[in-house]
Design an enzyme around this catalytic site. Sequence first.
Site: not given
Length: 303
Positions: A174, A225, A295
């Site tokens: 990510r 998320s 995130e």
Amino acid sequence: MQTLVKELLEANVGKVKENEPLAHHTTIKIGGPADVFVEPNSIESLQKVMAIIQKHQMNWRAIGRGSNLLVSDEGIEGVVIKLGEGLDDLLINDEEVTVGGGYSLIKLATLTSKQGLSGLEFAGGIPGSVGGAVYMNAGAHGSDMSHVLKKAQILFPDGTIEWLTNEEMEFAYRTSILQKKRPGVCIAAVLQLKKGKREEIVTAMQKNKDYRRDTQPWNYPCAGSIFRNPLPNYAGKLIEEAGLKGYAIGGAKISEQHANFIVNIGNAKSQDVLDLITYVKGTIQRLYGIELETEVEIIGRKS
């Protein structure tokens, strides 16, 4: 600020607004105003925007479709650049796809699957832009952008445009080089896909989309998320085991469908979400000794 706005309008760079509420531009429908909001109508216009920003030494931030973002209630100081129409070109040449940073990732995944091109099945339910997906190395179902990206075209704050290879993007879970090391805007990407059986590709992508629809809360505004998975553990599983599904603060609630999602159940404030994030992190640290990292990207003025 007025001089900057005047110059942007005179440069005819696209849409220019003052004090634009960012709740209108994020998937969780939260966020205070941007001092200046610009939606450039071409790469050349974006270069002009960046030149004017640098001339006035203003803070800036690029966004795509507003997923994976939590904007503070106080908004964002400086200029917010939204990549959309004008930066959403698409060219498919055999197995190679060249696509603008403002193009919808879901739309691209659907289109390429129908043309019998494999590689983006994982992206069928990710509600972001191509540029944003490259920026954060978006992924799901065991794959991510680093698996398909050949090179990315980046506009840097000094106005230069460079093509960075997959290796130069320094992808990790990510993350990419654009987040901290070399801030820039992904204006285009070249993806390397593979020809396959159309029916199998479409079926695989639909399966992924169905899984996301069945297990994730799309009936309320959300940002995707909230926490990174502290592998080999999974954030959602830890939060669920801690008994936090359905826990709410103000208008923000931990989804009862998937515990790694916080949903806006009605007029939630950014502070509600931040307080909920703090509560979850504290609970998981106390129960399991695991420190969760967000995130979702938290941006904007501090309250």
